[in-house]
Design a protein around this motif. Sequence first.
Motif, PDB file in Angstrom:
ATOM      1  N   UNK A  50       0.968  -1.108  -0.064  1.00 19.97           N
ATOM      2  CA  UNK A  50       0.037   0.058   0.110  1.00 19.97           C
ATOM      3  C   UNK A  50       0.857   1.181   0.138  1.00 19.97           C
ATOM      4  N   UNK A  51       1.914   1.220   1.011  1.00 18.44           N
ATOM      5  CA  UNK A  51       2.894   2.484   0.833  1.00 18.44           C
ATOM      6  C   UNK A  51       3.523   2.623  -0.594  1.00 18.44           C
ATOM      7  N   UNK A  52       3.943   1.489  -1.113  1.00 23.18           N
ATOM      8  CA  UNK A  52       4.522   1.655  -2.524  1.00 23.18           C
ATOM      9  C   UNK A  52       3.660   2.166  -3.538  1.00 23.18           C
ATOM     10  N   UNK A  53       2.355   1.592  -3.460  1.00 17.91           N
ATOM     11  CA  UNK A  53       1.511   2.070  -4.508  1.00 17.91           C
ATOM     12  C   UNK A  53       1.030   3.583  -4.258  1.00 17.91           C
ATOM     13  N   UNK A  60      -4.212   7.341  -6.646  1.00 17.00           N
ATOM     14  CA  UNK A  60      -4.579   5.994  -6.793  1.00 17.00           C
ATOM     15  C   UNK A  60      -5.503   5.662  -5.937  1.00 17.00           C
ATOM     16  N   UNK A  61      -6.787   5.053  -6.404  1.00 21.30           N
ATOM     17  CA  UNK A  61      -7.985   4.858  -5.718  1.00 21.30           C
ATOM     18  C   UNK A  61      -7.763   3.334  -4.844  1.00 21.30           C
ATOM     19  N   UNK A  62      -8.553   3.449  -3.849  1.00 17.10           N
ATOM     20  CA  UNK A  62      -8.434   1.870  -3.066  1.00 17.10           C
ATOM     21  C   UNK A  62      -8.669   0.967  -3.749  1.00 17.10           C
ATOM     22  N   UNK A  63      -9.844   0.969  -4.837  1.00 17.33           N
ATOM     23  CA  UNK A  63     -10.278  -0.016  -5.735  1.00 17.33           C
ATOM     24  C   UNK A  63      -8.945  -0.378  -6.645  1.00 17.33           C
ATOM     25  N   UNK A  64      -8.266   0.669  -7.138  1.00 13.54           N
ATOM     26  CA  UNK A  64      -7.344   0.177  -8.222  1.00 13.54           C
ATOM     27  C   UNK A  64      -6.040  -0.515  -7.641  1.00 13.54           C
ATOM     28  N   UNK A  65      -6.023   0.047  -6.090  1.00 18.49           N
ATOM     29  CA  UNK A  65      -4.952  -0.516  -5.238  1.00 18.49           C
ATOM     30  C   UNK A  65      -5.302  -2.025  -5.129  1.00 18.49           C
ATOM     31  N   UNK A  67      -7.026  -3.974  -6.919  1.00 20.07           N
ATOM     32  CA  UNK A  67      -6.800  -4.754  -8.293  1.00 20.07           C
ATOM     33  C   UNK A  67      -5.516  -5.070  -8.610  1.00 20.07           C
ATOM     34  N   UNK A  68      -4.562  -4.162  -8.475  1.00 20.04           N
ATOM     35  CA  UNK A  68      -3.341  -4.166  -8.541  1.00 20.04           C
ATOM     36  C   UNK A  68      -2.503  -5.244  -7.666  1.00 20.04           C
ATOM     37  N   UNK A  69      -2.984  -5.281  -6.398  1.00 16.14           N
ATOM     38  CA  UNK A  69      -2.263  -6.032  -5.331  1.00 16.14           C
ATOM     39  C   UNK A  69      -2.881  -7.622  -5.820  1.00 16.14           C
ATOM     40  N   UNK A  70      -4.145  -7.591  -6.027  1.00 14.12           N
ATOM     41  CA  UNK A  70      -4.786  -9.192  -6.527  1.00 14.12           C
ATOM     42  C   UNK A  70      -3.929  -9.721  -7.546  1.00 14.12           C
ATOM     43  N   UNK A  71      -3.838  -8.797  -8.602  1.00 14.52           N
ATOM     44  CA  UNK A  71      -3.220  -9.183 -10.038  1.00 14.52           C
ATOM     45  C   UNK A  71      -1.565  -9.656  -9.627  1.00 14.52           C
ATOM     46  N   UNK A  72      -0.904  -8.892  -8.777  1.00 17.07           N
ATOM     47  CA  UNK A  72       0.393  -9.174  -8.381  1.00 17.07           C
ATOM     48  C   UNK A  72       0.403 -10.609  -7.483  1.00 17.07           C
ATOM     49  N   UNK A  73      -0.412 -10.777  -6.773  1.00 11.78           N
ATOM     50  CA  UNK A  73      -0.452 -12.160  -6.108  1.00 11.78           C
ATOM     51  C   UNK A  73      -0.712 -13.519  -7.002  1.00 11.78           C
ATOM     52  N   UNK A  74      -1.453 -13.105  -7.947  1.00 12.59           N
ATOM     53  CA  UNK A  74      -1.846 -14.047  -8.974  1.00 12.59           C
ATOM     54  C   UNK A  74      -0.679 -14.211  -9.683  1.00 12.59           C
ATOM     55  N   UNK A  75      -0.003 -13.382 -10.302  1.00  6.81           N
ATOM     56  CA  UNK A  75       0.970 -13.563 -10.823  1.00  6.81           C
ATOM     57  C   UNK A  75       2.247 -14.311 -10.089  1.00  6.81           C
ATOM     58  N   UNK A  76       2.357 -13.996  -8.839  1.00  7.41           N
ATOM     59  CA  UNK A  76       3.391 -14.613  -7.920  1.00  7.41           C
ATOM     60  C   UNK A  76       2.845 -16.115  -7.823  1.00  7.41           C
TER      61      UNK A  76
END
Length: 84
Positions: A50-53, A60-65, A67-76
Motif C-alpha cells: 500500500x505504501x509503495x503504490x 490512486x484509488x483503493x479499488x485500483x490498489x 486490483x493491482x495487489x490481487x493481480x500481483x499475487x496471482x502472478x506470483x
Amino acid sequence: MKTIIYFFQSILIYTFFIFGKIIGLKLSRLIFKNIFSILGPVFKSKNTLNNNLTTYNHNITDKDKKRIISSMWNNYGMTFIEYV
C-alpha cells in the motif's frame, strides 16, 4: 528456533513443488494462483504494498490498489509453480 522454522518452510515448499509436478503445469498454475491470492494478503507485506503504490501515484484509488495487489499475487502464484 529459526532453523526449525526454515526446515518446516522448506518442507512446505517442496510439497508444493511435488504437488505441482504431479498435477501438471496448467492445473497447478490455476490452483496456486488462487492459493497465493488468498494467502498473500495475510502476510505483513500488505502495508509495504500500500505504501509503495501510494508513493508511486498519490491519486490512486483503493479499488485500483486492490486490483493491482490481487493481480500481483496471482502472478506470483503462477510464477512460483513454473519453477518446477
